[in-house]
Design a protein around this motif. Structure first.
Motif, PDB file in Angstrom:
ATOM      1  N   UNK A  52      -0.824 -22.180  18.865  1.00  7.40           N
ATOM      2  CA  UNK A  52       0.540 -21.675  19.036  1.00  7.40           C
ATOM      3  C   UNK A  52       0.981 -20.649  18.017  1.00  7.40           C
ATOM      4  N   UNK A  53       0.184 -20.363  17.004  1.00  3.18           N
ATOM      5  CA  UNK A  53       0.555 -19.332  16.026  1.00  3.18           C
ATOM      6  C   UNK A  53       0.412 -17.971  16.696  1.00  3.18           C
ATOM      7  N   UNK A  54       1.456 -17.145  16.564  1.00  9.51           N
ATOM      8  CA  UNK A  54       1.458 -15.789  17.105  1.00  9.51           C
ATOM      9  C   UNK A  54       1.989 -14.855  16.033  1.00  9.51           C
ATOM     10  N   UNK A  55       1.459 -13.647  15.969  1.00  3.58           N
ATOM     11  CA  UNK A  55       1.957 -12.651  15.027  1.00  3.58           C
ATOM     12  C   UNK A  55       1.686 -11.261  15.581  1.00  3.58           C
ATOM     13  N   UNK A  56       2.565 -10.321  15.253  1.00  2.00           N
ATOM     14  CA  UNK A  56       2.349  -8.925  15.610  1.00  2.00           C
ATOM     15  C   UNK A  56       3.088  -8.035  14.625  1.00  2.00           C
ATOM     16  N   UNK A  57       2.603  -6.813  14.469  1.00  3.11           N
ATOM     17  CA  UNK A  57       3.257  -5.850  13.591  1.00  3.11           C
ATOM     18  C   UNK A  57       2.914  -4.450  14.064  1.00  3.11           C
ATOM     19  N   UNK A  78       6.743  -9.657  13.791  1.00  2.00           N
ATOM     20  CA  UNK A  78       7.245 -11.007  14.031  1.00  2.00           C
ATOM     21  C   UNK A  78       6.079 -11.979  13.958  1.00  2.00           C
ATOM     22  N   UNK A  79       6.406 -13.224  13.663  1.00  2.00           N
ATOM     23  CA  UNK A  79       5.417 -14.287  13.777  1.00  2.00           C
ATOM     24  C   UNK A  79       6.129 -15.582  14.097  1.00  2.00           C
ATOM     25  N   UNK A  80       5.378 -16.508  14.673  1.00  2.55           N
ATOM     26  CA  UNK A  80       5.943 -17.809  15.000  1.00  2.55           C
ATOM     27  C   UNK A  80       4.847 -18.860  14.912  1.00  2.55           C
ATOM     28  N   UNK A  92      11.324 -12.548  12.437  1.00  5.58           N
ATOM     29  CA  UNK A  92      11.138 -11.121  12.695  1.00  5.58           C
ATOM     30  C   UNK A  92      11.443 -10.397  11.396  1.00  5.58           C
ATOM     31  N   UNK A  93      10.907  -9.207  11.247  1.00  3.01           N
ATOM     32  CA  UNK A  93      11.133  -8.480  10.000  1.00  3.01           C
ATOM     33  C   UNK A  93      10.966  -6.984  10.197  1.00  3.01           C
ATOM     34  N   UNK A 102      12.891  -7.016   5.081  1.00  7.05           N
ATOM     35  CA  UNK A 102      14.106  -7.632   5.604  1.00  7.05           C
ATOM     36  C   UNK A 102      13.744  -8.664   6.673  1.00  7.05           C
ATOM     37  N   UNK A 103      13.546  -9.930   6.273  1.00  7.07           N
ATOM     38  CA  UNK A 103      13.218 -10.959   7.272  1.00  7.07           C
ATOM     39  C   UNK A 103      14.465 -11.517   7.937  1.00  7.07           C
ATOM     40  N   UNK A 104      14.297 -11.986   9.176  1.00  6.46           N
ATOM     41  CA  UNK A 104      15.375 -12.661   9.901  1.00  6.46           C
ATOM     42  C   UNK A 104      14.779 -13.850  10.643  1.00  6.46           C
TER      43      UNK A 104
END
Length: 138
Positions: A52-57, A78-80, A92-93, A102-104
């Motif tokens: 379930x780990x996802x990340x993109x940039x 973003x990642x989750x 998200x950042x 700047x992370x959110x």
């Protein structure tokens, strides 16, 4: 240190903290992965693991007015993942030369609310003419 290295470092720390400690668990497989690098210096990467780990940039090259750093990378991503308590963590950042990283995310701490009397004082100060406006009226 450029933004790409900073974002990779942040992702490594997050993933290391989300990994279970102690005895090794089952093998975690990458089910999708992309990595694109553009001739202009931009890039895009993403991955998803079977746990379930996802990340993109995405990073793009930006021209600046700074002679020492005429070009910088501006990144957004973003990642989750699911934490040890079963909560879905999503972040998200953006990262750039003007505002830094700047992370959110809903899980990030937030400052306490401003007390009403302080907010009234701030509102009153903001309603006053600037010193430039007052100087022009004299």
């Amino acid at each position: 240190m450029d933004w790409l290295r900073i974002s990779i470092l942040c992702m490594s720390v997050i993933l290391a903290q989300s990994a279970p400690q102690g005895a090794p668990g089952p093998e975690i497989k990458i089910i999708s992965q992309t990595n694109e690098i553009s001739p202009d210096g931009g890039y895009k990467w993403s991955y998803e693991a079977d746990n379930g780990i996802k990340a993109d940039e995405t990073g793009t090259l930006k021209k600046t007015n700074d002679a020492e750093n005429p070009e910088v990378i501006v990144a957004q991503g973003a990642f989750s993942y699911t934490d040890k308590e079963g909560n879905q963590i999503s972040l998200t950042y953006t990262a750039d030369d003007d505002n830094g990283f700047q992370p959110q995310g809903a899980h990030l701490p937030t400052p306490p609310p401003i007390p009403p009397n302080i907010q009234r004082a701030l509102d009153w100060i903001a309603s006053q003419p600037s010193t430039t406006e007052r100087a022009g009226k004299r």
